[in-house]
Scaffold this active site. Structure first.
Site, PDB file in Angstrom:
ATOM      1  N   GLY A 104       0.780  -1.231   0.000  1.00 48.21           N
ATOM      2  CA  GLY A 104       0.000   0.000   0.000  1.00 48.21           C
ATOM      3  C   GLY A 104       0.811   1.279   0.000  1.00 48.21           C
ATOM      4  O   GLY A 104       0.318   2.330  -0.388  1.00 48.21           O
ATOM      5  N   ASP A 105       2.060   1.212   0.455  1.00 47.93           N
ATOM      6  CA  ASP A 105       2.928   2.402   0.471  1.00 47.93           C
ATOM      7  C   ASP A 105       4.370   1.954   0.256  1.00 47.93           C
ATOM      8  O   ASP A 105       5.265   2.282   1.024  1.00 47.93           O
ATOM      9  CB  ASP A 105       2.775   3.138   1.808  1.00 47.93           C
ATOM     10  CG  ASP A 105       3.447   4.512   1.805  1.00 47.93           C
ATOM     11  OD1 ASP A 105       3.790   5.017   0.717  1.00 47.93           O
ATOM     12  OD2 ASP A 105       3.630   5.078   2.890  1.00 47.93           O
ATOM     13  N   LEU A 106       4.580   1.221  -0.823  1.00 44.73           N
ATOM     14  CA  LEU A 106       5.886   0.618  -1.071  1.00 44.73           C
ATOM     15  C   LEU A 106       6.788   1.642  -1.764  1.00 44.73           C
ATOM     16  O   LEU A 106       6.924   1.657  -2.982  1.00 44.73           O
ATOM     17  CB  LEU A 106       5.738  -0.644  -1.923  1.00 44.73           C
ATOM     18  CG  LEU A 106       6.949  -1.577  -1.930  1.00 44.73           C
ATOM     19  CD1 LEU A 106       7.268  -2.077  -0.529  1.00 44.73           C
ATOM     20  CD2 LEU A 106       6.722  -2.750  -2.870  1.00 44.73           C
TER      21      LEU A 106
ATOM     22  N   HIS B  36      10.693   2.669   2.733  1.00 39.88           N
ATOM     23  CA  HIS B  36      10.085   1.511   3.394  1.00 39.88           C
ATOM     24  C   HIS B  36      10.660   0.187   2.909  1.00 39.88           C
ATOM     25  O   HIS B  36      10.165  -0.879   3.272  1.00 39.88           O
ATOM     26  CB  HIS B  36       8.564   1.514   3.180  1.00 39.88           C
ATOM     27  CG  HIS B  36       7.893   2.691   3.786  1.00 39.88           C
ATOM     28  ND1 HIS B  36       6.666   3.160   3.358  1.00 39.88           N
ATOM     29  CD2 HIS B  36       8.284   3.518   4.798  1.00 39.88           C
ATOM     30  CE1 HIS B  36       6.327   4.218   4.072  1.00 39.88           C
ATOM     31  NE2 HIS B  36       7.287   4.450   4.941  1.00 39.88           N
TER      32      HIS B  36
END
Length: 306
Positions: A204-206, A210
Site C-alpha cells: 500500500g505504500d511501497l 520503506h
C-alpha cells in the site's frame, strides 16, 4: 495517555511508557526520526543492548489504521522472503518492535521534502531489481481468502475501482481538480482494459524509505504496513515508477512476472495512470488529518497551482 497520542512525546515520556510495558531503554541511545506523518518514531537500545523501534501515534485518527497494520503483520509473519516488523508491544500508547536488519533504499529529508539516497536510483544493482520483484510477487500471490479470514481488509477488483472513484469525487468536491486532469482520471477509471481482474494483498505504500536492503542491494525487509489491504496490485508499483522511472519499472515487472506475479497487458499504463492520480492520496491525507502543511503539495498534484 491521550496527550501522547496528540503531541510529540519527550524522551522521558517514551521511557515511562516503555517501562509500563516492561521495556527498559537506555535514554542516551535515543535517535529520533520525525519523517513519519502518522507516528513519532525513535530508535533506541534496551538495557541488554537490543535495538528497538518505538512508535507513538501523532493523532487519534491513526489508531484504526494501526490496528489494521497489526493484524496484517501478525498474519504475514514467516510468509514472505523478506522480514517484516514483529510488533512485540501493541497498545494505543506505544508500538514497539525489534529493529530489522538492513538499510532503507532512501531516507526522507523533511526540510527539503526529498529523498537522501542510500542506493543510486539511476544505477540500481540487479540484485535489488530481482529481489524486489520476487518479494512483491510473493506478497501478491498470498491466499487472499486466508487474508480475509484473518480480518484483513479486502476489496475485490470492482470494489477497489469504485473506492478510488468515490475518493476522486470527494477530493474534487472538497479541494478541486484541474479539468484536464479530471477528464484523464475519468477516461481511465471508466476503461475496463486498464484494470486487473483479480485483487492481491498489497503493501500500500511501497516507497524507497520503506524498503530495506543488505550491503549488496538485495531487498531483505519491508517497513510501514499501515495501508496494507487486499486491493489492486498495481498500487505497489506507483511509488517505484515515480522514483525509478519507466525502464526500471519494466525490469521490475519482468522480475515480478518471472517470480509468479500476474502482469496483464496494460499493467504498466495502469500504474502510470495511478501515478497521475496520486493527488487523490495527498488530498485525502489533507482532508482526513486536517494538516494544512501539505495543502500546497496537494494543490500541485491536483493541477491547481497553474
Amino acid at each position: 495517555m491521550k496527550e501522547s497520542i496528540n503531541q510529540p512525546a519527550a524522551p522521558a515520556a517514551f521511557i515511562s511508557i516503555a517501562q509500563a510495558h516492561g521495556l527498559h531503554l537506555q535514554p542516551e541511545t535515543f535517535r529520533y526520526n520525525e519523517t513519519g506523518l502518522d507516528f513519532q518514531v525513535v530508535q533506541a537500545q534496551d538495557v541488554n543492548y537490543k535495538n528497538w523501534i518505538l512508535r507513538i501515534a501523532r493523532r487519534p485518527d491513526v489508531l484504526p489504521r494501526a490496528q489494521n497494520e497489526h493484524r496484517v503483520l501478525q498474519w504475514l509473519q514467516g510468509k514472505l522472503p523478506v522480514a517484516v516488523p514483529d510488533w512485540q508491544i501493541f497498545h494505543e500508547s506505544l508500538i514497539a518492535y525489534p529493529r530489522l536488519a538492513g538499510t532503507p533504499v532512501a531516507n526522507i529529508d523533511m526540510e527539503q521534502k526529498c529523498y537522501i539516497w542510500n542506493l543510486e536510483p539511476e544505477n540500481l544493482p540487479q540484485a535489488f531489481i530481482t529481489s524486489l520483484g520476487e518479494a512483491v510477487a510473493a506478497l501478491h500471490t498470498l491466499n487472499t481468502e486466508a487474508a480475509a479470514q484473518a480480518g484483513l481488509k479486502v476489496y475485490q477488483p470492482e470494489q477497489a475501482r469504485q473506492k478510488l472513484e468515490t475518493q476522486m469525487h470527494r477530493v474534487k468536491r472538497e479541494l478541486g481538480v484541474a479539468q484536464p486532469l479530471w477528464e484523464q482520471w475519468q477516461s481511465w477509471i471508466g476503461d475496463d482494459s486498464f484494470w486487473p481482474t483479480q485483487s492481491s494483498l498489497v503493501h500500500g505504500d511501497l516507497q524507497a524509505a520503506h524498503i530495506l536492503t543488505d550491503k549488496n542491494g538485495k531487498v531483505n525487509g519491508f517497513l510501514d504496513w499501515t495501508e496494507a489491504e487486499v486491493s489492486d496490485p498495481a498500487i505497489d508499483f506507483v511509488a517505484l515508477l515515480a522514483s525509478f522511472g519507466e525502464e526500471t519499472t519494466k525490469a521490475l515487472l519482468q522480475a515480478y512476472e518471472k517470480a509468479g506475479g500476474n502482469v496483464w497487458p496494460r499493467m504498466l499504463e495502469h500504474i502510470q495512470q495511478r501515478l497521475a492520480a496520486y493527488g487523490v492520496n495527498i488530498g485525502l491525507f489533507v482532508l482526513e488529518s486536517g494538516s494544512e502543511e501539505y495543502l500546497p503539495m496537494a494543490k500541485t498534484a491536483l493541477g491547481l497551482d497553474t
